[in-house]
Design a protein around this motif. Structure first.
Motif, mmCIF file in Angstrom:
data_model
loop_
_atom_site.group_PDB
_atom_site.id
_atom_site.type_symbol
_atom_site.label_atom_id
_atom_site.label_comp_id
_atom_site.label_asym_id
_atom_site.label_seq_id
_atom_site.Cartn_x
_atom_site.Cartn_y
_atom_site.Cartn_z
ATOM 1 N N UNK A 97 12.548 14.523 13.637
ATOM 2 C CA UNK A 97 12.039 15.259 12.588
ATOM 3 C C UNK A 97 11.736 16.633 12.949
ATOM 4 N N UNK A 98 12.204 17.706 12.461
ATOM 5 C CA UNK A 98 12.049 19.046 13.036
ATOM 6 C C UNK A 98 10.787 19.428 12.793
ATOM 7 N N UNK A 99 10.106 18.979 11.633
ATOM 8 C CA UNK A 99 8.667 19.549 11.159
ATOM 9 C C UNK A 99 7.697 18.874 12.427
ATOM 10 N N UNK A 100 7.896 17.661 12.715
ATOM 11 C CA UNK A 100 7.192 17.033 13.911
ATOM 12 C C UNK A 100 7.309 17.561 15.116
ATOM 13 N N UNK A 119 -0.007 18.563 8.585
ATOM 14 C CA UNK A 119 0.397 18.255 7.169
ATOM 15 C C UNK A 119 1.698 17.162 7.179
ATOM 16 N N UNK A 120 1.724 16.567 8.518
ATOM 17 C CA UNK A 120 2.899 15.548 8.490
ATOM 18 C C UNK A 120 2.492 14.240 8.044
ATOM 19 N N UNK A 121 3.174 13.550 7.338
ATOM 20 C CA UNK A 121 3.025 12.248 6.751
ATOM 21 C C UNK A 121 3.231 11.196 7.986
ATOM 22 N N UNK A 122 2.841 9.860 7.677
ATOM 23 C CA UNK A 122 3.186 8.873 8.696
ATOM 24 C C UNK A 122 4.593 8.557 8.983
ATOM 25 N N UNK A 123 5.478 8.981 8.186
ATOM 26 C CA UNK A 123 6.908 8.794 8.689
ATOM 27 C C UNK A 123 7.621 9.963 9.675
ATOM 28 N N UNK A 124 6.755 11.197 9.518
ATOM 29 C CA UNK A 124 7.274 12.163 10.454
ATOM 30 C C UNK A 124 6.459 12.480 11.718
ATOM 31 N N UNK A 144 0.780 -1.378 -0.020
ATOM 32 C CA UNK A 144 -0.087 -0.059 0.134
ATOM 33 C C UNK A 144 0.823 1.497 -0.139
ATOM 34 N N UNK A 145 0.595 2.236 -0.760
ATOM 35 C CA UNK A 145 1.099 3.484 -0.489
ATOM 36 C C UNK A 145 0.206 4.250 0.034
ATOM 37 N N UNK A 146 0.535 5.052 1.124
ATOM 38 C CA UNK A 146 -0.400 6.077 1.656
ATOM 39 C C UNK A 146 -0.093 7.508 1.453
ATOM 40 N N UNK A 147 -0.925 8.183 1.224
ATOM 41 C CA UNK A 147 -0.943 9.676 0.836
ATOM 42 C C UNK A 147 -1.739 10.552 1.714
ATOM 43 N N UNK A 148 -1.459 11.880 2.058
ATOM 44 C CA UNK A 148 -2.170 12.673 2.524
ATOM 45 C C UNK A 148 -3.086 13.188 1.763
ATOM 46 N N UNK A 149 -4.339 13.513 2.299
ATOM 47 C CA UNK A 149 -5.491 14.373 1.298
ATOM 48 C C UNK A 149 -4.817 15.693 0.960
ATOM 49 N N UNK A 150 -5.160 16.004 -0.197
ATOM 50 C CA UNK A 150 -4.675 17.277 -0.747
ATOM 51 C C UNK A 150 -5.490 18.472 -0.189
ATOM 52 N N UNK A 151 -5.629 18.562 1.028
ATOM 53 C CA UNK A 151 -6.247 19.702 1.842
ATOM 54 C C UNK A 151 -5.427 20.449 2.591
ATOM 55 N N UNK A 152 -5.324 21.486 2.142
ATOM 56 C CA UNK A 152 -4.323 22.595 2.988
ATOM 57 C C UNK A 152 -4.914 22.985 4.208
ATOM 58 N N UNK A 153 -6.428 22.813 4.400
ATOM 59 C CA UNK A 153 -6.922 23.350 5.505
ATOM 60 C C UNK A 153 -6.616 22.255 6.742
ATOM 61 N N UNK A 154 -6.312 21.215 6.640
ATOM 62 C CA UNK A 154 -5.937 20.096 7.480
ATOM 63 C C UNK A 154 -4.893 20.680 8.414
ATOM 64 N N UNK A 155 -5.052 20.686 9.765
ATOM 65 C CA UNK A 155 -4.206 21.370 10.862
ATOM 66 C C UNK A 155 -2.973 20.469 10.961
#
Length: 79
Positions: free
Chosen positions: A71-74, A60-65, A47-58
């Motif tokens: 991870x500095x973003x996390x 925007x980190x993917x499952x690896x982050x 399976x490939x996991x992708x974030x929904x293309x919705x910039x309004x989501x609080x």
């Protein structure tokens, strides 16, 4: 932790039947455990996991982050 392999087998079985898409919403509580589910479904179910293309989501980190202390973003998101 013990339930992750069973959940992965169930997902694999259901998606192999007809293929398809799985929409999953996650509230991260135990990032290491939840990352194991994403990693295992990726490896075992291809399976490939992708974030929904919705910039309004609080978040925007993917499952690896999410929750990864290296991870500095996390760290900034949860800081």
């Amino acid at each position: 932790v013990d339930q992750i392999p069973n959940l992965v087998k169930t997902v694999d079985c259901l998606l192999k039947k007809d293929g398809g898409v799985m929409l999953l919403i996650v509230r991260w509580r135990k990032p290491d455990l939840e990352r194991a589910f994403f990693r295992d479904t990726r490896q075992q179910c291809h399976m490939e996991w992708e974030l929904l293309p919705d910039e309004t989501l609080p978040c925007r980190l993917n499952w690896t982050q999410v929750g990864d202390p290296t991870c500095s973003l996390s760290n900034a998101y949860f800081g």
